[in-house]
Design an enzyme around this catalytic site. Structure first.
Site, short mmCIF file in Angstrom:
data_model
loop_
_atom_site.label_atom_id
_atom_site.label_comp_id
_atom_site.label_asym_id
_atom_site.label_seq_id
_atom_site.Cartn_x
_atom_site.Cartn_y
_atom_site.Cartn_z
N CYS A 35 73.76 28.58 26.93
CA CYS A 35 72.66 28.99 26.05
C CYS A 35 71.75 27.83 25.70
CB CYS A 35 73.21 29.61 24.77
SG CYS A 35 74.22 31.07 25.06
N ASP A 37 72.57 25.05 23.64
CA ASP A 37 73.01 24.28 22.48
C ASP A 37 74.51 24.39 22.34
OD1 ASP A 37 70.45 23.40 21.34
OD2 ASP A 37 70.10 25.52 21.01
N CYS A 61 68.71 20.35 20.89
CA CYS A 61 67.43 19.81 20.48
C CYS A 61 67.57 18.97 19.22
CB CYS A 61 66.45 20.96 20.22
SG CYS A 61 66.98 22.06 18.88
N CYS A 105 70.04 26.79 14.91
CA CYS A 105 70.76 25.51 14.91
C CYS A 105 71.63 25.38 13.67
CB CYS A 105 69.76 24.35 14.96
SG CYS A 105 68.80 24.29 16.50
#
Length: 273
Positions: A35, A37, A61, A105
Site C-alpha cells: 500500500c 506505507d 512519506c 498516517c
C-alpha cells in the site's frame, strides 16, 4: 501542494526515536509495503506497566515519519492503560494538524500501537479477512459499505461518504470502495426490477454534475450530458477540456472510468462536438 505545520516539518526533518530496541517488551506493526506505507514500533515496558522507551521504523512519506515520531514521544512515560486511550486524532492534534490526504498516517500509528500493546498482553491479532477495513483513515469496513447500500439506499461513493466519510481523506480506497458499492447494488438489483432508462439517465447526470464536472471546472473545463442510448453515454467537453490534446485521455481514464465505477461497468463514453 499540501500545507504542513511547523511541527510536522520538525518531526519529519528531525525525527525522534528512530531505530530499533535490542530487547523490546512489545513490537507492533501496521500498514503494508504493498500500500506504500508501513510502520513498526518497539516498546520497552517496566514492571509497573510504564512505557520507558519507544522507537520506530517506517517506510512512507514525511507525514508517516512525523506521525510515527510524534507517537513515540506521546507514549514514553505513560502506562499501557494511558497509551491505549490515545487516538489517531490525538496524534493529529499533537502535530498541529495534517492534510486530509495524510490522515491515514496517524491511523497507521494508532494501529501499530494497538498491535504492540496486544503483543505485550499476549493477545493474538484478530483476523478479519471476512470483513476487512477498506478506508483506514476513518476505519470503514467492507460490511459497513454493504450495509449502507442495503439499509440507507446509498448508490455511490459520494452518498456513502456522507454517512461514513469513506474516501474523504487520502482517497486511496476510492476505487475499492466504489467496487464494493457497485457489487452490492448488483446483488440488490437481482431482487428487483432493473432501473428504468429515466433512472439511469438521472444517475449518470448526478455523477457528471456532482463529481466529474466539479473536478474539470478546477482546471477551467466542464462537461455536458448530450444523450444516453443504452450503455452509450454521449457527452460534450467544454472550456479548456474541449480544446485540450489530452481530451480522449480525460474521457476514457476519468469520465468513463468514474461512470463505470458509479453506474455500470458496461458504460461507454463517446464525445460529440
Amino acid at each position: 501542494m499540501w500545507e504542513y505545520t511547523d511541527k510536522v516539518k520538525e518531526y519529519y526533518t528531525n525525527p525522534k526515536n528512530v531505530g530499533e530496541l535490542e530487547n523490546p517488551d512489545a513490537v507492533g506493526e501496521a500498514g503494508s509495503l504493498v500500500c506504500g506505507d508501513m510502520l513498526k514500533i518497539f516498546l520497552q515496558i517496566d514492571d509497573k506497566g510504564i512505557i520507558t522507551d519507544a522507537k520506530f521504523q517506517t517506510f512512507g512519506c514525511g507525514s508517516a515519519i512525523a506521525s510515527s515520531s510524534a507517537l513515540t514521544e506521546m507514549i514514553i512515560g505513560k502506562t499501557i492503560e494511558e497509551a491505549e486511550k490515545i487516538t489517531n486524532q490525538d496524534i493529529v492534534e499533537f502535530l498541529g494538524g495534517l492534510p486530509n490526504e495524510k490522515i491515514h498516517c496517524s491511523v497507521m500509528g494508532k494501529e501499530a500501537l494497538e498491535d504492540a500493546i496486544a503483543n505485550y498482553k499476549g493477545i493474538e491479532k484478530k483476523v478479519e479477512d471476512d470483513n476487512p477495513v477498506i478506508c483506514t483513515c476513518f476505519n470503514v469496513k467492507e460490511q459497513d459499505l454493504r450495509n449502507l447500500v442495503r439499509e440507507k439506499g446509498v448508490t455511490d461513493i459520494y452518498e456513502a461518504a456522507q454517512y461514513s466519510k469513506v474516501s474523504s481523506a487520502c482517497g486511496k480506497c476510492r476505487e475499492e470502495a466504489s467496487a464494493i458499492i457497485l457489487d452490492e447494488l448488483k446483488k440488490k438489483n437481482e431482487k428487483k426490477d432493473n432501473l428504468t432508462n429515466t433512472q439511469i439517465v438521472l444517475k449518470i447526470n448526478k455523477v457528471l454534475e456532482g463529481y466529474i464536472s466539479e473536478h474539470l471546472r478546477k482546471d477551467g473545463g466542464d462537461i455536458e450530458l448530450v444523450d444516453v442510448d443504452n450503455n452509450k453515454v454521449y457527452v460534450k467537453l467544454c472550456g479548456v477540456c474541449g480544446k485540450c490534446s489530452m481530451s480522449s485521455h480525460t474521457l476514457k481514464n476519468f469520465v468513463e472510468k468514474t461512470l463505470r465505477e458509479q453506474v455500470s461497468p458496461d458504460i461507454e463514453v463517446i464525445s460529440v462536438n
